[in-house]
Scaffold this active site. Structure first.
Site, short mmCIF file in Angstrom:
data_model
loop_
_atom_site.label_atom_id
_atom_site.label_comp_id
_atom_site.label_asym_id
_atom_site.label_seq_id
_atom_site.Cartn_x
_atom_site.Cartn_y
_atom_site.Cartn_z
N LYS A 165 0.87 -1.18 0.00
CA LYS A 165 0.00 0.00 0.00
C LYS A 165 0.90 1.23 0.00
O LYS A 165 1.74 1.39 0.89
CB LYS A 165 -0.88 -0.02 1.25
CG LYS A 165 -1.68 1.27 1.52
CD LYS A 165 -2.91 1.34 0.66
CE LYS A 165 -3.82 2.50 1.06
NZ LYS A 165 -4.50 2.26 2.35
N HIS A 196 -6.38 11.20 7.65
CA HIS A 196 -7.02 10.10 8.38
C HIS A 196 -7.90 10.59 9.52
O HIS A 196 -8.69 11.50 9.37
CB HIS A 196 -5.97 9.10 8.86
CG HIS A 196 -5.22 8.42 7.77
ND1 HIS A 196 -5.75 8.18 6.53
CD2 HIS A 196 -3.94 7.94 7.72
CE1 HIS A 196 -4.86 7.56 5.77
NE2 HIS A 196 -3.76 7.43 6.47
#
Length: 277
Positions: A53, A152
């Site tokens: 990722k 986030h």
């Protein structure tokens, strides 16, 4: 199979089923938990595992060696990074000559910030400091930097630090381009079987959606003291239809981001066709 993804709830939610041997025919995973500030450079230096990722912003450095997989990543709307300051009622002009803390200089958040500043700020930003994500909001609060770029779960917690949002860069991007926001990408070595990887990742995503309770313990174990409610909000925000299949809208968003970044010389020039190849 060796894989690296972050300990963030969206990644552990997506890969829970595969990592726990629940996907028929899929090989056992050897998981390394690492944030994209590490995997971006592992991919560029060819030192990381077979599947990783990374940030979509890091693709220009790695696409000769790795292919972009059209699933498993994070791309969506209403989920962009935020630019924070300690003062309210300010405009983009405060960034002129400012010291800005960022979690990575090879991330989508960073590209969005620089693209925004190029259009909105008359003059140069003073200094950019790369800082661990968890240190950014305290640094802004304590006056160590003038502004901070956060990602986030900070979307849900920045008010706890008495900070103010100067700009929602995702909202700015969506209004300016009409595209969703490309955040985290799943890449794999080009020698690997793309079809199999897509099948296994999509099966893991679908399993997670069908059995959400089964991944809770795994998500919580890696959520870095995040509350269950924040972890759920994180998953709801970042795991969506684009996670299952990037599709034409997803590819177009990635291409627009990286074309603009090339035009501003924020990333090395590369063949945009490699994004889909």
């Amino acid at each position: 199979m060796k894989i690296a993804y972050s300990p963030c709830p969206n990644d552990t939610f997506v890969f829970h089923a595969w990592a726990h041997g629940l996907i028929e025919g899929a090989p056992q995973l050897d998981v390394t938990y690492a944030d994209i500030d590490k995997t971006n450079y592992w991919a560029a230096e060819r030192t990381g595992p077979e599947v990783m990722k990374i940030s979509y912003a890091a693709l220009p450095w790695v696409l000769e060696e790795y292919m972009l997989l059209p699933c498993g990543g994070a791309l969506g709307r209403g989920c962009g990074p935020l630019l924070l300051t300690a003062q309210s009622t300010q405009g983009p002009e405060v960034l002129k000559g400012a010291t800005v803390a960022v979690p990575s200089d090879r991330s989508t958040a960073y590209l969005l910030f620089r693209l925004y500043a190029a259009k909105q700020v008359q003059g140069d930003i003073g200094k950019i400091i790369v800082m661990p994500f968890h240190e950014i909001m305290p640094a802004v609060r304590d006056g160590k930097v003038d502004a901070g770029l956060v990602i986030h779960e900070a979307r849900f917690t920045y008010q706890n630090y008495d900070l103010h949002m100067l700009c929602d860069l995702g909202e700015w991007w969506e209004k300016d381009t009409g595209h969703p926001i490309p955040l985290g990408a799943i890449i794999a070595k080009r020698a690997m079987n793309k079809s199999d990887l897509i099948t296994w990742i999509q099966a893991s995503v679908q399993y997670a959606w069908k059995h959400p309770a089964q991944s809770k313990e795994y998500v919580a174990a890696h959520a870095q003291e995040m509350s269950e409610d924040v972890a759920k909000s994180h998953i709801d925000l970042y795991v969506n239809d684009f996670t299952l299949e990037l599709g034409e809208k997803g590819y177009a968003a990635v291409e627009e981001l990286l074309k603009r970044a090339m035009d501003e010389q924020l990333v090395p020039a590369f063949d945009l066709a490699l994004i889909r190849y």
